[in-house]
Write an enzyme that holds these catalytic residues in place. Structure first.
Site, PDB file in Angstrom:
ATOM      1  N   SER A   1     -13.551   2.925   9.709  1.00  0.00           N
ATOM      2  CA  SER A   1     -12.610   1.997   9.972  1.00  0.00           C
ATOM      3  C   SER A   1     -11.804   2.194   8.596  1.00  0.00           C
ATOM      4  CB  SER A   1     -13.065   0.727  10.245  1.00  0.00           C
ATOM      5  OG  SER A   1     -13.758   0.552  11.571  1.00  0.00           O
TER       6      SER A   1
ATOM      7  N   LYS B   1     -14.376  14.574  12.207  1.00  0.00           N
ATOM      8  CA  LYS B   1     -13.724  14.973  11.060  1.00  0.00           C
ATOM      9  C   LYS B   1     -14.843  15.389  10.081  1.00  0.00           C
ATOM     10  CE  LYS B   1     -11.835  10.949  10.346  1.00  0.00           C
ATOM     11  NZ  LYS B   1     -12.445  10.442  11.425  1.00  0.00           N
TER      12      LYS B   1
ATOM     13  N   HIS C   1     -10.078   8.618   2.218  1.00  0.00           N
ATOM     14  CA  HIS C   1     -11.152   7.556   1.929  1.00  0.00           C
ATOM     15  C   HIS C   1     -10.856   7.307   0.148  1.00  0.00           C
ATOM     16  CE1 HIS C   1     -13.337   9.747   4.899  1.00  0.00           C
ATOM     17  NE2 HIS C   1     -13.320   8.509   5.528  1.00  0.00           N
TER      18      HIS C   1
ATOM     19  N   GLY D   1      17.497  -8.596  -5.275  1.00  0.00           N
ATOM     20  CA  GLY D   1      17.396  -7.698  -6.100  1.00  0.00           C
ATOM     21  C   GLY D   1      18.410  -6.793  -6.131  1.00  0.00           C
TER      22      GLY D   1
ATOM     23  N   THR E   1      26.385  -8.667   0.855  1.00  0.00           N
ATOM     24  CA  THR E   1      27.172 -10.159   0.635  1.00  0.00           C
ATOM     25  C   THR E   1      28.416  -9.825  -0.231  1.00  0.00           C
ATOM     26  OG1 THR E   1      25.226 -11.291   1.218  1.00  0.00           O
ATOM     27  CG2 THR E   1      27.344 -12.549   0.177  1.00  0.00           C
TER      28      THR E   1
ATOM     29  N   THR F   1      26.647 -20.502  -5.712  1.00  0.00           N
ATOM     30  CA  THR F   1      27.138 -19.073  -5.175  1.00  0.00           C
ATOM     31  C   THR F   1      28.222 -18.676  -6.251  1.00  0.00           C
ATOM     32  OG1 THR F   1      29.048 -19.909  -3.925  1.00  0.00           O
ATOM     33  CG2 THR F   1      26.980 -19.852  -2.903  1.00  0.00           C
TER      34      THR F   1
END
Length: 565
Positions: free
Chosen positions: A57, A107, A221, A394, A437, A485
């Site tokens: 898994s 595999k 892995h 950011g 913005t 703002t």
């Protein structure tokens, strides 16, 4: 270790329970970690070859995500990065096998080969016909081990698809195995990791990489790769990986291929698309036809950042297998792509008029002030990025830098035009250069300001223009002073400038007071509760940091003067 789990000992079973709950057409064996197709007919009524795969898994959506009509009949899940037991594989075989037999796709890892191999022998002892196909597609090991000892990695998914489609077409076991084996032999895969992953039972990363390092040719892995090197540009990385694959597989001009761009778990679609863009271009440049291409997190390594590329030669018969329908939830769908990237021209838009006139002394002052503002914003990029990252996404520093570059790129004749045209052209440049913005707000403010200016504006006219800009920004953004703002710098600056001029002070003196007011207004934002923008999502956690938008406004306000008296 931070993971959304209950207990490291139960992650696999709980994961499979969740996957099956989400997927109509799948079922879970009661006593083994095996996902099978739901509603399979009784043994005697099963006509098609059953295709089965699996492994450790941590590679989700592999392998359970490929269980469905047209692909796998069953997927066996071991513990994270650990082969399933032979008993689990044998239980899966018995759950889905019919008279046509079973194909196991394995595999090429020692544990997988041993446990799937033993399960195959147990099944044969019960009279079940079993064929095994081993996938060893990792070309990174071409100079290290013999081809039959290479690891099986992301190309396994394409083998699932070819075998599943061949079985659904009613082919006998031998022919299904031959098609799957031929696909596995023909293809090549190579991967790169930008960082490690953490196995839940271990609780710590499997390896460490420096900030500028990558691991080339690693396994799925977290095994060490063939080389550790500095991170190159994405295009250079693709060139190197594809060069290795094509050389190893002997693929040259005229070949038709399918391309798989696979994310290792933590690579965003943005980066995978950049990789796919270059990979398709390189294959075409080398004279190959990209008949199909897919991109996504298809066989992962937990949360590892990185990717792999798989190239599979195709002909019409193999394409029919890849194109055949499947209900497997993780198959990425139709991989058809266009013959060339389609680029559609933007609708033609008439440029804003530049109202030429004879140069005036104020033209050079406007030019110097605007370019000075652009320069200080570029120098402040890191600071603005830091402030914006503390309470937003950011991107403000980069946005302001793009806007500054757009201003500096304006043609020289702009600066000798009507001041209103200058502001209009700056607004147009910022609108195109700055997203998010800030771009719309600044463009709107400048457009509104331009509408107020006479041909030869004096200080009171600039004050009126500033007022119009502030009001326009407030209207568009819905903010008011005190909301934390850019208005908390702009509005105090306008009030101070207007008050200074009203008191009879010179434009330079009044603007100095505006600069101080903008600085003070920005400082006050550190103590304001945010009411708009991304910072509002943080609430009280944003307090203590300056608002980045206000800081940017204060920076250019200080630099933009002198303007005409």
């Amino acid at each position: 270790m931070k993971k959304l789990i209950n207990d490291a000992r139960t992650v696999v079973r709980e994961m499979l329970e969740g996957l099956v709950d989400l997927t109509p057409g799948q079922a879970l064996l009661e006593s083994e970690d095996v996902v099978i197709r739901a509603g399979l007919p009784p043994y005697d009524a099963r006509r098609d070859v059953a295709v089965l795969s699996g492994g450790g898994s941590g590679h989700e959506p592999a392998h359970a995500g490929y269980v469905g009509a047209g692909m796998l009949h069953a997927a066996v899940a071991g513990d994270v990065f650990t082969s399933p037991s032979a008993d689990a594989v044998f239980a899966a075989i018995r759950a889905v096998a019919g008279k046509a037999g079973v194909l196991l796709i394995v595999k090429n890892y020692t544990g997988d080969r041993l446990n799937f191999g033993l399960a195959a022998e147990l099944a044969r002892a019960e009279g079940i016909a079993v064929e095994t196909v081993v996938v060893a597609d990792d070309v990174a090991l071409r100079d290290t081990v013999e081809p039959e000892r290479r690891r099986g990695i992301a190309g396994t998914i394409l083998v699932h698809k070819v075998a599943g489609a061949a079985a659904a077409a009613g082919l006998p076991l031998r022919e299904v195995a031959e098609e799957a084996r031929a696909a596995a032999f023909a293809m090549g895969t190579m991967g790169v990791a930008l960082g490690p992953c953490t196995v839940p039972a271990a609780g710590r990363p499997g390896f460490t990489l420096g900030d500028d390092e990558v691991e080339l040719g690693l396994g799925i892995h977290g095994e060490r790769g063939v080389e550790r090197t500095t991170l190159p540009r994405a295009d250079d990385l693709v060139d190197m990986i594809l060069g290795t694959i094509l050389a190893d597989r002997g693929l040259d001009r005229g070949a038709r291929v399918a391309l798989l761009v696979n994310g290792l778990g933590a690579t965003p679609p943005m980066e995978l698309a950049i990789i796919a863009r270059r990979a398709i271009a390189v294959l075409r440049e080398r004279g190959l036809t990209v008949a199909r291409a897919w991109s996504g997190n298809l066989l992962t390594a937990l949360e590892m950042p990185g990717m792999s590329l798989t190239v599979l030669p195709v002909d019409d018969a193999r394409l029919r297998r890849l194109d055949a329908p499947t209900s497997a939830p993780a198959w990425p769908g139709d991989g058809r792509i266009g013959s060339a990237r389609e680029v559609v021209r933007n609708p033609s838009i008439s440029p804003e008029p530049v109202l030429f006139r004879l140069p005036t002394p104020s033209d050079e002052m406007i030019r110097r002030g605007v370019l000075a503002a652009a320069a200080v914003l570029e120098r402040a990029e890191a600071r603005l990025t830091e402030l914006d990252a503390a309470a937003g996404d950011g991107d403000l520093g980069a946005s302001m830098t793009r806007g500054a570059a757009a201003i500096r790129a304006l043609p020289e004749d702009v600066w000798s035009s009507h001041p209103a045209a200058v502001l209009t052209r700056i607004a147009d440049a910022l609108r195109r250069a700055i997203g998010g913005t800030s771009g719309p707000l600044y463009a709107t403010g400048l457009l509104r300001a331009a509408q107020t200016l006479p041909e030869t504006p004096a200080a009171p006219d600039w004050c009126a223009a500033l007022e119009a800009a502030v009001n326009a920004i407030a209207e568009l953004g819905g903010a008011k002073p005190g909301d934390r703002t850019m208005l908390d710098a702009l509005h105090p600056a306008f009030i101070a400038f207007a008050a200074g001029l009203g008191a009879g002070r010179s434009a330079t003196e009044a603007w100095g007071e505006a600069v101080a007011a903008a600085r003070d207004g920005t400082a006050a934002t550190a103590h304001m509760y945010p009411k708009l923008g991304r910072a509002s999502y943080l609430g009280h956690r944003a307090i203590g940091t300056l608002d980045a938008g206000a800081a940017a406004a204060a920076i250019w306000i200080q630099a933009v003067w002198p303007l005409p008296e």
